[in-house]
Design an enzyme around this catalytic site. Structure first.
Site, PDB file in Angstrom:
ATOM      1  N   HIS A   1       0.874  -1.174   0.000  1.00 18.37           N
ATOM      2  CA  HIS A   1       0.000   0.000   0.000  1.00 18.37           C
ATOM      3  C   HIS A   1       0.913   1.227   0.000  1.00 18.37           C
ATOM      4  CE1 HIS A   1      -2.773   2.956   1.776  1.00 18.37           C
ATOM      5  NE2 HIS A   1      -3.772   2.130   1.515  1.00 18.37           N
TER       6      HIS A   1
ATOM      7  N   ASP B   1       3.064  -4.806   7.815  1.00 23.83           N
ATOM      8  CA  ASP B   1       1.839  -4.025   7.672  1.00 23.83           C
ATOM      9  C   ASP B   1       0.661  -4.969   7.881  1.00 23.83           C
ATOM     10  OD1 ASP B   1      -0.397  -2.647   6.890  1.00 23.83           O
ATOM     11  OD2 ASP B   1       0.403  -1.978   4.960  1.00 23.83           O
TER      12      ASP B   1
ATOM     13  N   GLN C   1      -4.518  -5.106   6.852  1.00 21.57           N
ATOM     14  CA  GLN C   1      -5.529  -5.985   6.256  1.00 21.57           C
ATOM     15  C   GLN C   1      -5.495  -7.397   6.836  1.00 21.57           C
ATOM     16  OE1 GLN C   1      -7.851  -4.934   4.179  1.00 21.57           O
ATOM     17  NE2 GLN C   1      -7.023  -2.899   3.747  1.00 21.57           N
TER      18      GLN C   1
ATOM     19  N   LYS D   1     -10.342  -0.257  10.537  1.00 22.56           N
ATOM     20  CA  LYS D   1     -10.569  -1.380   9.626  1.00 22.56           C
ATOM     21  C   LYS D   1     -10.976  -2.638  10.401  1.00 22.56           C
ATOM     22  CE  LYS D   1      -7.160   0.063   6.150  1.00 22.56           C
ATOM     23  NZ  LYS D   1      -7.940   0.760   5.120  1.00 22.56           N
TER      24      LYS D   1
ATOM     25  N   CYS E   1      -4.709   2.754  -3.611  1.00 25.85           N
ATOM     26  CA  CYS E   1      -3.475   3.177  -2.939  1.00 25.85           C
ATOM     27  C   CYS E   1      -2.373   2.138  -3.119  1.00 25.85           C
ATOM     28  CB  CYS E   1      -3.693   3.471  -1.458  1.00 25.85           C
ATOM     29  SG  CYS E   1      -4.811   4.838  -1.186  1.00 25.85           S
TER      30      CYS E   1
END
Lengths: 436, 153
Positions: free
Chosen positions: A149, A226, A229, A252, A392
């Site tokens: 991202h 990261d 997600q 999220k 993104c």
């Protein structure tokens, strides 16, 4: 890349692990209608998730009963606010298997990554010798991947520009996975940090972090994962993960906007200089200079987003009551069903792994002859919310030779009916634009 | 179904059969504009003779709205003077800010010809920038062309 491989279980509806109807009743927004009375089919949780009443109630409870600035003041409210804030930190830490002193609250994933990147460039000029431990400069390398991202790419590009370090990256294979064939050369003795996503926000790919982390640690590099997600969608335990940093966003994972998390191994955090400075993070302040608190306070300048942290703790309670293993299994069943449903539609191409092996629930797709914006517009007209554009992750769409994609993402309130609506909506878009 | 209010037949026609598409010589300025939120792109060239727009040529990729908008703009501006074309661009901007108010479209019908069909787009804030990209590129390109030629050619 095409989702045309035939699967024996095409269109199969295995019973879903989560009780979708009961869960939907917890989300007030799902009872509203959009575009002239249509049921809201929310398939954009990957951008931001909707919030259950329990999270909203927790924020309201804080403001109505406790509100005060934590870690300041001698009054009862300040005491209770501090207690609530720190209890939330412990709970959120436990959710990923981390002790509370390794949890730093940030605005979101983006700020958490910038915190690490700026701390690493601030290290070069730190007056405290231990804060220079992770300084980077000319001759050093930072490694990312082509599927990051922008939030896990641009801060590292900028770190390299500030310090003279070199940015390198792992590429992608045609089927939407990381190309690790040159891992041993890209990650080498010059590498200071490897930043990699656990689950791609655009391809859905779940990355083999074990192999990457092992190589990074072999050469003495730090690893930032990261988890924006992954943490909302699968069980994640930082001890099992073995990385040095894990970052994710509250919004999220059913939590409020304005709160994110940087987890860092304490011994690493302890050697990082601050990013933002000001109140709360100082130890002693004189006109000539200041000293700083140990982590996590060193990285939390100013009055924090207390109510949002309380809300995020409520989101963690909600997810834990469902069970993260069930959340993961639920989304896996939906993903299998959606991949089958999309494969049945001629002209639809999935950008990303075509099956559920090492894959999460972000499904990007193109519709031949209909631009993603137009697909999104027709879906919207049917009450279906998807993301369109480059998500993104501009290098990813460029890598696969498409200008943009449409993306459907799932969460705990998603059911088979939502995916049927998506498939019908795509067919309607094809009909509207005359491609079938 | 509200879709038809935005995707007027005339827009879909321009999208499927764009007018004036392709990059041509000669030209005094070339610009490249992108819509960073969605990746829509246009490369636009302008050829001026005196202060008259002799040609606008372009290549682009993007959604139906962005691509149809360029085609409709081509029909409107070629043969006009730069100030006239920019004035038409202002009218188009007014149309995009109308939030779907039909009286605005009615008033602008003469000036905007086919482009008045984009009135429905003004109800969808996320799509307005798609429709405006071509006009922004034209404004940019004409300013550059005039600064190169000093209005002479």
């Amino acid at each position: 890349m095409t989702a045309t491989a035939s699967r024996p279980d095409t269109g199969a509806r295995t019973p879903l692990p989560l009780d979708v109807e009961a869960i939907r009743a917890d989300f007030p927004i799902l009872s509203r209608t959009v575009r002239d009375g249509k049921r809201l089919v929310y398939l954009d949780s990957g951008a931001t998730s909707q919030k259950p009443r329990q999270v909203l109630d927790a924020e309201r409870w804080f403001y109505e009963n406790v509100n005060a600035a934590p870690h300041r003041g001698a009054h009862q409210l300040a005491e209770e606010a501090t207690g609530a804030y720190e209890e939330a930190r412990a709970k959120i830490g436990a959710f990923i298997g981390a002790p509370e002193n390794e949890i730093v609250f940030t605005r979101n994933t983006t700020e958490a990554i910038n915190l690490v990147a700026y701390a690493m460039s601030n290290a070069a000029t730190a007056k405290e010798p231990e804060f220079r431990t992770y300084a980077v400069g000319q001759g050093d390398e930072i490694v990312v991947t082509e599927m990051e991202h922008h939030a896990d790419l641009v801060p590292w590009q900028q770190l390299c520009e500030r310090t003279g370090a070199t940015l390198r990256w792992l590429g992608l294979t045609d089927d939407g996975r990381l190309d690790l064939s040159d891992l041993a050369t890209v990650v080498n003795e010059r590498t200071k940090l490897v930043a990699v996503t656990q689950q791609s926000n655009i391809l859905g790919t779940i990355n083999p972090l074990g192999e990457i982390i092992a190589r990074a640690h072999e050469v003495g590099a730090l690893v930032l994962v990261d988890g924006a997600q992954s943490v909302p969608h699968q069980p994640v335990d930082v001890t099992e993960l073995g990385a040095d940093f894990l970052v994710f966003s509250g919004h999220k994972m059913l939590g409020p906007t304005g709160v994110g998390v940087l987890w860092g191994r304490y011994e690493v955090l302890d050697k990082l200089p601050p990013f933002l400075t000001g109140g709360s993070m100082i130890e002693v302040v004189r006109m000539e200079g200041s000293t700083f608190m140990p982590p996590p306070q060193r990285f939390e300048a100013g009055v924090p987003m207390t109510a949002q942290v309380i809300g995020l703790a409520a989101a963690v309670d909600y997810l834990q009551a469902l069970g993260m293993d069930k959340v993961e299994a639920h989304e896996k069943a939906l993903t299998a069903y959606a991949l089958d449903k999309l494969a049945e539609i001629p002209g639809v191409t999935v950008i990303g792994p075509p099956d559920t092996v090492a894959r999460g629930g972000a499904i990007s797709f193109t519709v031949e002859g209909v631009h993603p914006h137009d697909v999104g517009q027709v879906l919207d007209d049917h009450g279906i919310a998807v993301r369109v554009g480059h998500h993104c992750a501009w290098p990813v769409v460029r890598r696969y030779g498409v200008p943009a994609t449409s993306r459907a993402t799932f969460y705990v309130h998603t059911g088979y009916d939502d995916i049927d609506a998506l498939a019908d909506g795509i067919r309607a878009a094809q009909k509207f634009f005359g491609t079938v | 179904m509200q879709l038809e209010s935005m995707y007027q037949e005339i827009i879909l026609d321009h999208y499927k059969n764009p007018h004036g598409r392709g990059l041509r010589e000669p030209f005094e300025a070339e610009v490249h504009h992108v819509n960073p939120t969605c990746g829509d792109e246009v490369t636009l060239r302008i050829h001026v003779e005196g202060d008259t727009i002799a040609d606008v040529s372009y290549e682009g990729m993007g959604c139906s709205i962005s691509q149809a908008s360029i085609s409709a703009m081509y029909d409107l501006v070629v043969g006009k003077t730069v100030p006239q074309a920019l004035g038409t661009g202002e009218h188009f901007m007014t149309l995009m800010q109308a939030k779907g108010d039909p009286s605005v479209a009615e008033k602008l019908e003469d000036e905007l010809e086919d482009a008045v069909a984009f009135a429905g787009v003004s109800k969808y804030p996320a799509r307005i920038k798609c429709a405006l990209m071509s006009w922004m590129a034209l404004k940019d390109a004409s300013a550059r062309a005039l600064s190169t030629t000093g209005g002479q050619s």
